[in-house]
Design an enzyme around this catalytic site. Structure first.
Site, PDB file in Angstrom:
ATOM      1  N   THR A 602       0.834  -1.205   0.000  1.00 39.67           N
ATOM      2  CA  THR A 602       0.000   0.000   0.000  1.00 39.67           C
ATOM      3  C   THR A 602       0.867   1.254   0.000  1.00 39.67           C
ATOM      4  O   THR A 602       0.490   2.271  -0.584  1.00 39.67           O
ATOM      5  CB  THR A 602      -0.963   0.011   1.208  1.00 39.67           C
ATOM      6  OG1 THR A 602      -0.196  -0.141   2.407  1.00 39.67           O
ATOM      7  CG2 THR A 602      -1.981  -1.105   1.111  1.00 39.67           C
ATOM      8  N   GLU A 673       1.079  12.064   0.709  1.00 36.54           N
ATOM      9  CA  GLU A 673       1.211  13.266  -0.107  1.00 36.54           C
ATOM     10  C   GLU A 673       2.589  13.438  -0.717  1.00 36.54           C
ATOM     11  O   GLU A 673       2.740  14.032  -1.781  1.00 36.54           O
ATOM     12  CB  GLU A 673       0.863  14.508   0.735  1.00 36.54           C
ATOM     13  CG  GLU A 673      -0.277  14.177   1.681  1.00 36.54           C
ATOM     14  CD  GLU A 673      -1.205  15.307   2.038  1.00 36.54           C
ATOM     15  OE1 GLU A 673      -1.406  16.221   1.242  1.00 36.54           O
ATOM     16  OE2 GLU A 673      -1.731  15.252   3.164  1.00 36.54           O
TER      17      GLU A 673
END
Lengths: 707, 328
Positions: A602, A673
């Site tokens: 992930t 991010e």
């Protein structure tokens, strides 16, 4: 089960998603549900003179047309600061294009759409501020509005042996998650249940309670699955409030799902941002001054500010620094967080400027960054951990940076020009207070609860791993329950902070449960290693339904003592068809050091996704406003361009191991991010290397390379 | 989108009759264009006449070397057809560079040449557009016009035609077969679309209710040596900024016949007779191709954001001609 954390296990919710069994907000059904469709303004400034809804009211299936005349009043104060989200239909003023001016409610979605197309709105137009260039800067009063000084940056720049002083522009961009924003609102007396595609259900609960004047405990917000948020679902937006207003008005549960064009309306976007970056350096490449001054758009009625220049206080050492943030008010919707707000734009400017400095000094771009590496941030705080050097080294080696001939337009592949470019990346490590509940049940199963939301990043999966590891159980025994405001408090899934915050709380709650189990075992730790059956036996012997662990995790002094940031490096290879001005990225290698990685699979998905979006930011994305009207003219996925598969080459993401004992209980830094930070600059720097053309305004489209 | 009625036609005669029964009726085949326009309220048909059951889906090779494309053949079927790829490479290439596989599986050949413009002002009912509402003005001329026309426009309209296929059809001298209430007729593709002039609402020579039955690709001297070049921002799934369909018949180094057509530059698929004249009788070399590019773009004008299309068109023409005209 030590070693479980970090393992690249498949998503625990993967099967639900690929089989369609995961229920997203737009799919929620409740008895008696009716459908709302918003009518949006077509002017950017003025007022609604008249809403002609006669035809709509007579259309088949229509229950009500809600306008400012009959909309329930909501409290627009008390929600903390100027709040753009609560003013819909509270007055007749139009402040931006695509502002909601009516909601048609009908018994089916199709009938509501049909009736909404019959509503005619007449406006009295007022002058609109629609040109970023023409509007003046103002200095925001918020914390980010304060100027940051160190030494005398202007004087140092004036005296510098080598200077770069340029302006860089990133246009407005829209998030465009695949899942549209959607809300189902259901009143039962003065109790409100809302299913909302939101990144922050506790924030939504607080604001909805304030708006409707009910206690927070009367409001329940549920958000089980999100099909992409990217910051665009990080606020409570008008449609969610309108759904609750409409549900009150018609006394039925109401669903509102935004269409793609409506997603260019009142759900935020990345603001048009203009930046001056000036770098002063000695001939050996050592920075003597950084000036990073940004101006970004905000709305006429609210203030959104991103810390565009903040990475300049972190990425390199310099004795002299000036960072300022200014805003310009436009008649457009209020911008909002969008993946790496601040850093995404700021890194395009700073890292383009560093590339320009590399050419001005004749120093290799990677070397230039190593020369300016630093052990402290601009305030002199040491980093809790910092692995920029290692990221640069690993990524450069994997990419094959050494084969680059630095001369612009010097490398070719047949007719095409070859460009190799790079940039550094950084993103702050945030954390907020969070709680969690871990229930070890009598059948040896475990239920873990947090009100945090999995926005598609894998929170269900990594939290399951954390709990399973602490309890010494296989992941199959652990059921992770997220996204319900009746669960323990967690912050927004935003600012790359959810794992650090809720993940730490889950770890502590699991430890608490383990301690209670250990007490039941009379201190015999061996009993806890006996697997699910042994643990079930302990719970059964205690005569309780479940042994519960709780936690109250929060940041401490370490936030002041240390500068906490993740770092990374982006390397890009492009091909440029110089005749036609087209750029294609053919290779992308990035490396990030973000503390402990809970799941390699992930995590890499986040880094890969950052590269994909970085390609889009560099080459494609551009919300095109008509400056005469303030109207967005490409509010669809045919003309608002995001990368398609053919634009995305093989991307290789490298996890650089990093141990950070300071940041939080899990030792993690947010990873959501940072993947996009520096990506656009790396592409732009590669384009410069390929062509000798420095494009300082994104996106890099053919017309900018034809000249 | 409005509520509408739906009817399925089973033969051409019933399609024409059903269409004539309601002044608000519209044909629907693949629906990839009309449904979009309905969602945006640009068109609001009261009745959709579904023609997908009509027997017009075949692709037939003709004995003289031509190919006849049924109007309901999908873009995918035509693009994948061996004879089309061999005899009309530009046609196959233009289809494969269009849209996405999913859209190409739905969209039909007849519908493709009837596509409406992507002009944002045409597709936004809150904006002035003479094509949508005659006399309301053209907001694009001084607006967001990066995608707009640099030739063939008028003070009323500077939109661009979005079809890739139609540009390639120009290079193949295609013939559009049409059935109307007064019978069948054949329309050369270069007389099928009409310039906006003072009536931008009129886009083709078709009369209301006319049904395209087939598109014929005749055997020509140059069609086998044809090429379609598409320039766009992203690598796939985007309309052309500029496109070029070029076909050349080169013998002994001299261009004997040429077809040169441009997409993304005009309100209609744009055939450049000036460019073709600059090629025929000349040696097939870089100098000739550059001269043809100059000739083909003479008189083009931009409106600001689309100024670059003129230089881009020149370069694309040279590239496309080099591709087909290179001495082999």
């Amino acid at each position: 089960m030590s070693g479980l954390v970090g393992a690249p296990i498949d998503r625990v919710d993967g099967r639900l998603k690929v089989t369609g069994a995961a229920t997203y907000s737009a799919e929620v059904q409740v008895p008696g549900l009716v459908y709302g469709v918003m009518v949006l303004s077509t002017v950017a400034s003025g007022s609604v003179a008249r809403v002609d809804a006669d035809a709509a009211r007579k259309a088949p299936g229509v229950i009500e047309v809600m306008t400012s005349a009959n909309a329930p009043r909501v409290d627009t104060k008390g929600t903390g600061g100027g709040d753009r989200t609560l003013m819909a239909l509270q007055d007749d003023t139009v402040r931006y294009d695509r502002q909601p001016v009516a909601v048609v409610v009908a018994d089916t979605f199709e009938r509501a759409v049909d009736a909404a197309s019959l509503v005619r709105v007449r406006y009295v137009r007022a002058p609109a501020a629609t040109s970023f260039e023409r509007e003046p800067d103002y200095q925001p009063q918020s914390a980010l509005g304060a100027d940051r000084h160190k030494g005398d940056a202007q004087a140092a720049l004036a005296q510098a042996a080598v200077k770069i002083d340029q302006t860089y522009v990133v246009p407005a961009e829209h998030h465009n998650p695949m899942e549209p924003h959607a809300t189902v609102a259901h009143w039962e007396g003065d109790r409100l249940t809302v299913y909302d595609a939101t990144q922050g259900i506790m924030q939504a609960r607080r604001k909805l309670a304030a708006a409707f004047g009910v206690p927070e405990t009367n409001v329940r917000v549920i958000s089980k699955f999100i099909g992409g948020g990217f910051g665009g679902k990080g606020s409570l937006w008008p449609h969610a409030v309108l759904a609750a207003m409409a549900a009150k008005l018609v006394d039925r549960p109401v669903k509102i799902v935004l269409s793609r064009p409506q997603m260019f309306g009142s759900v935020g976007f990345r603001p048009h941002t203009m930046q001056r970056v000036a770098l002063g350096a000695a001939r050996d490449g050592r920075l003597t001054s950084i000036i990073h001054q940004s101006s970004a758009q905000t709305s006429v009625f609210d203030e959104f500010i991103a810390g565009t220049g903040m990475l300049s206080t972190v990425l390199y050492g310099t004795p002299n620094l000036l960072v300022t943030h200014r805003l310009r008010k436009l008649n457009a919707a209020t911008p909002t967080f969008m993946r790496a707000p601040g850093e995404a734009c700021g890194s395009f400017a700073l890292e383009s400027a560093m590339d320009e400095l590399a050419y001005a000094t004749g120093i290799d771009p990677v070397q230039l960054r190593l020369i300016n590496d630093t052990n402290t941030d601009a305030e002199g705080r040491p980093f809790s951990s910092r692995s920029l050097r290692e990221c640069l080294r690993v990524a450069a080696e994997r990419f094959g940076w050494s084969r680059r001939d630095p001369r612009p337009a010097s490398m070719r592949d047949g007719r095409l020009l070859v460009g190799l470019g790079m940039a550094a990346a950084t993103y702050p490590t945030h954390r907020s207070a969070a709680a969690a509940l871990v229930q070890v049940r009598a059948d040896g199963s475990v239920v873990v609860r947090s009100s945090g939301v999995d926005i598609g990043t894998g929170a269900y999966t990594v939290f399951t791993q954390v709990a399973a590891e602490q309890l010494g159980l296989p992941v199959e025994r652990v059921t992770m329950e997220l996204g319900d405001s009746t669960y323990p408090n967690a912050p927004n899934a935003g600012g790359s902070q959810l794992t650090a915050s809720a993940g730490s709380a889950i770890k502590l709650a699991a430890l608490d449960a383990r301690a209670k189990l250990l007490a039941l075992a009379g201190g015999n730790a061996a009993l806890l290693r006996g697997g699910p059956e042994a643990i079930a036996a302990l719970v059964q012997r205690a005569g309780v339904a479940a042994v519960e662990g709780t936690s109250d995790a929060k940041p401490g002094e370490e936030q002041k003592t240390f500068a906490q940031h993740a770092f990374g490096a982006q390397f890009v290879e492009v091909r440029v068809d110089a005749d036609l001005g087209t750029v294609r990225v053919v290779r992308f290698v990035n490396a990030f050091a973000c503390g402990r990685i809970l799941n390699e699979k992930t995590a890499k998905s986040q880094y890969l996704g950052g590269a994909v979006w970085g390609i889009g930011m560099a080459l494609l994305e551009h919300t095109r406003f008509d400056e005469r009207s303030g109207r967005i003219m490409n509010a669809n996925l045919a003309e608002y361009l995001v990368p398609v598969n053919a634009d995305v080459p093989a991307v290789e993401s490298i996890i650089v191991p990093e141990d950070d004992p300071h940041v939080n209980e899990l030792g993690v830094k947010g990873i959501g991010e940072i993947g996009i930070v520096g990506a656009a600059a790396a592409v732009a720097n590669a384009v410069y290397h390929a062509t000798g053309k420095r494009v300082r305004d994104l996106p890099i489209t053919p017309e900018k390379l034809l000249a | 989108m409005n509520a509408f009625r739906y009817a399925q036609a089973h033969d051409a005669a019933s399609a024409l009759a059903t269409m004539a029964s309601d002044p608000g009726a519209a044909y629907i085949a693949g629906g990839t264009n009309v449904v979009d326009l309905m969602k945006d309220d640009v068109v609001r048909p009261t009745l959709l006449v579904d023609i997908t059951r009509l027997p017009m889906r075949g692709i037939d090779t003709l004995p003289d070397g031509g190919v006849r494309l049924g109007a309901l053949a999908t873009m995918s079927e035509v693009a994948d057809h061996a004879a089309v790829a061999a005899r009309f490479p530009a046609v196959a290439q233009s289809l494969l560079l269009s849209a996405s596989p999913q859209l190409r599986n739905m969209a039909t050949i007849g519908g493709n040449v009837m596509q409406r413009t992507r002009c944002a002002y045409f597709r936004d009912v809150s904006q002035a557009c003479n094509k949508r509402v005659p006399g309301s003005g053209c907001a694009a001329i001084s607006g967001v016009n990066r995608q707009h026309a640099v030739v063939g426009g008028s003070k009323q309209c500077i939109c661009t035609h979005p079809s890739d296929l139609a540009v390639a059809l120009l290079s193949a001298d295609a013939i559009v077969h049409v059935r109307g209430r007064s019978g069948d007729r054949a329309i050369p593709i270069d007389r099928f679309h009409v310039l906006p002039g003072t009536t931008p609402q009129r886009e083709t020579v078709l009369e209301r209710g006319d049904l395209i039955t087939a598109v014929e690709l005749p055997a020509t001297a140059s069609a086998r040596t044809s090429f379609y070049l598409k320039v766009r921002d992203r690598a796939s799934y985007e309309f052309a900024l500029v496109s070029v369909a070029a076909s050349l018949d080169v013998r002994a180094g001299t261009v004997r016949a040429a077809r040169l057509a441009l997409g993304g530059v005009a309100p209609i698929p744009w055939r450049s007779h000036d460019g073709e004249r600059a090629l025929v009788g000349k040696p097939a070399n870089a100098g000739t191709f550059a001269a043809a590019a100059q000739a083909a773009t003479r008189g083009m004008r931009g409106y600001g954001q689309n100024d670059f299309k003129i230089a881009l068109a020149q370069r694309a023409i040279v590239r496309a001609l080099s591709q087909v005209g290179a001495p082999s």
